[in-house]
Design a protein around this motif. Structure first.
Motif, short mmCIF file in Angstrom:
data_model
loop_
_atom_site.label_atom_id
_atom_site.label_comp_id
_atom_site.label_asym_id
_atom_site.label_seq_id
_atom_site.Cartn_x
_atom_site.Cartn_y
_atom_site.Cartn_z
N GLY A 38 0.82 -1.19 0.00
CA GLY A 38 0.00 0.00 0.00
C GLY A 38 0.86 1.25 0.00
N CYS A 39 0.32 2.33 0.57
CA CYS A 39 1.03 3.61 0.60
C CYS A 39 1.93 3.71 1.83
CB CYS A 39 0.04 4.76 0.59
SG CYS A 39 -0.94 4.89 -0.92
N VAL A 40 3.14 4.15 1.62
CA VAL A 40 4.10 4.38 2.70
C VAL A 40 4.79 5.71 2.44
CG1 VAL A 40 6.19 3.56 3.85
CG2 VAL A 40 4.47 1.91 3.10
N VAL A 41 4.89 6.52 3.48
CA VAL A 41 5.59 7.80 3.37
C VAL A 41 6.75 7.79 4.34
CG1 VAL A 41 5.41 10.30 3.63
CG2 VAL A 41 3.47 9.01 2.72
N THR A 42 7.91 8.09 3.84
CA THR A 42 9.08 8.26 4.69
C THR A 42 9.70 9.60 4.36
OG1 THR A 42 11.27 7.39 5.29
CG2 THR A 42 10.51 6.96 3.05
N GLY A 43 9.90 10.43 5.40
CA GLY A 43 10.27 11.81 5.12
C GLY A 43 9.10 12.48 4.42
N ASN A 44 9.32 12.94 3.22
CA ASN A 44 8.25 13.49 2.39
C ASN A 44 8.11 12.72 1.07
OD1 ASN A 44 7.63 15.60 4.21
ND2 ASN A 44 9.33 16.83 3.41
N VAL A 45 8.65 11.50 1.04
CA VAL A 45 8.64 10.70 -0.18
C VAL A 45 7.52 9.67 -0.09
CG1 VAL A 45 9.99 9.23 -1.72
CG2 VAL A 45 11.12 11.02 -0.38
N LEU A 46 6.69 9.61 -1.12
CA LEU A 46 5.56 8.69 -1.18
C LEU A 46 5.94 7.44 -1.97
CD1 LEU A 46 2.54 7.96 -0.82
CD2 LEU A 46 2.10 9.27 -2.92
N TYR A 47 5.70 6.27 -1.36
CA TYR A 47 5.91 4.98 -2.01
C TYR A 47 4.57 4.25 -2.12
CZ TYR A 47 10.99 5.37 -1.38
OH TYR A 47 12.30 5.77 -1.44
N ALA A 48 4.42 3.46 -3.18
CA ALA A 48 3.24 2.61 -3.35
C ALA A 48 3.72 1.19 -3.62
CB ALA A 48 2.37 3.09 -4.51
N ASN A 49 3.43 0.29 -2.67
CA ASN A 49 3.86 -1.11 -2.78
C ASN A 49 5.37 -1.21 -2.97
OD1 ASN A 49 1.10 -1.99 -2.72
ND2 ASN A 49 0.95 -1.43 -4.88
N GLY A 50 6.12 -0.36 -2.27
CA GLY A 50 7.58 -0.40 -2.32
C GLY A 50 8.19 0.36 -3.48
N ILE A 51 7.38 0.98 -4.32
CA ILE A 51 7.88 1.72 -5.49
C ILE A 51 7.75 3.20 -5.22
CG2 ILE A 51 7.54 2.19 -7.94
CD1 ILE A 51 6.46 -0.64 -8.22
N ARG A 52 8.84 3.92 -5.42
CA ARG A 52 8.83 5.36 -5.18
C ARG A 52 7.98 6.06 -6.24
NH1 ARG A 52 13.64 9.51 -3.60
NH2 ARG A 52 12.56 11.43 -4.16
N LEU A 53 7.07 6.91 -5.76
CA LEU A 53 6.22 7.66 -6.68
C LEU A 53 6.72 9.10 -6.84
CD1 LEU A 53 2.60 6.49 -5.70
CD2 LEU A 53 4.13 5.59 -7.46
N ARG A 54 6.76 9.85 -5.73
CA ARG A 54 7.10 11.28 -5.83
C ARG A 54 7.24 11.85 -4.43
NH1 ARG A 54 2.31 13.83 -4.58
NH2 ARG A 54 0.44 12.53 -4.80
N ASN A 55 7.63 13.11 -4.37
CA ASN A 55 7.65 13.86 -3.13
C ASN A 55 6.26 14.46 -2.88
OD1 ASN A 55 10.37 13.36 -2.65
ND2 ASN A 55 11.02 15.21 -3.75
N LEU A 56 5.87 14.51 -1.62
CA LEU A 56 4.60 15.11 -1.27
C LEU A 56 4.66 16.63 -1.41
CD1 LEU A 56 3.58 13.13 1.95
CD2 LEU A 56 2.86 12.71 -0.40
N THR A 57 3.54 17.22 -1.81
CA THR A 57 3.45 18.67 -1.86
C THR A 57 3.26 19.21 -0.44
OG1 THR A 57 1.05 18.65 -2.15
CG2 THR A 57 2.42 18.52 -4.14
N SER A 58 3.33 20.51 -0.28
CA SER A 58 3.17 21.11 1.05
C SER A 58 1.78 20.84 1.61
CB SER A 58 3.44 22.61 0.98
OG SER A 58 2.56 23.23 0.04
#
Length: 241
Positions: A38-58
């Motif tokens: 599923g969705c995981v956020v570390t720092g401000n980086v969004l991952y989906a099922n272990g795959i990096r998607l993008r940085n979160l907006t403010s």
């Protein structure tokens, strides 16, 4: 004989090709256990099922902070409810005589689940964690997630606009096909026991002997059920055998 046929149907269901898998998103583990599904956020980086998607907006970072606070409140409420119910159950057991303790222990299962009105509502998932981004499609040789092709876990390419439309059409048709197959198998299983519930038929329900006759007509009715055409699997990649 019915059990043999039922086992055969179960085997067919398990052998049915799973060309699409949709994973759960944003699940909450009260015990603290977790993973990368599923969705995981570390720092401000969004991952989906272990795959990096993008940085979160403010704005998404603010939404995440609100979600984190709501999750902690949700966990605390659950722990409080469970602790209170354990205490209530212990008090009830101690207030009764030994002859009634067995009866109270039989009520543990019902006491362990709070009433509908007392269960806190789980917080809404953030808007940036959507099914479109976390749904995975497994084909021969590759996987597609969020309109991107992955081979061996490595990003390969983006789908073209035509391929995105093709994938959306496949998703709709595949879902309808799987639902139809499941409904047909359920009808066949019910027909084997004359429309009765499986467990009721297995353990000898009151109407068991009277419901065996209609099962002889079931194959004719279920065989006439027309399934939607099986969708064509998109050729986003080619596996060399």
């Amino acid at each position: 004989m019915k059990l043999i046929v039922f086992a055969t149907l179960c085997a067919v269901a398990l052998a049915f090709p799973r060309e699409k898998r949709q994973l759960s998103i944003g699940t909450i583990s009260v015990s603290g256990a977790g993973g990368s599904t599923g969705c995981v956020v570390t720092g401000n980086v969004l991952y989906a099922n272990g795959i990096r998607l993008r940085n979160l907006t403010s704005s998404e970072q603010s939404e995440l902070a609100t979600y984190q606070t709501e999750v902690e409140q949700y966990k605390a409420q659950l722990r409080e409810i469970l602790a209170q119910r354990r205490e209530n159950l212990r008090s009830r057991l101690m207030s009764h005589g030994r002859n009634q303790q067995q009866q109270q222990s039989n009520d543990v299962s019902s006491q362990g689940t709070p009433d509908d009105g007392s269960i806190p509502k789980a917080p809404e998932k953030p808007s940036f964690c959507t099914a479109e981004e976390t749904t995975q499609y497994y084909f021969d040789g590759c996987m597609v997630q969020n309109n991107k092709v992955y081979v061996g876990g490595q990003f390969a390419r983006d789908l073209t606009s035509d391929e995105v439309s093709e994938l959306q059409t496949f998703d709709t048709q595949q879902t309808a096909y799987q639902n139809a197959v499941q409904a047909q198998m359920q009808t066949q299983v019910r027909g084997l026991f004359g429309g009765s519930d499986f467990l009721s038929a297995l353990f000898g329900g009151e109407q068991g002997p009277q419901q065996q006759q209609p099962s002889s007509t079931t194959p004719a009715s279920t065989s006439s059920t027309t399934l939607p055409p099986k969708p064509t699997v998109p050729q986003f990649c080619t596996a060399i055998f």
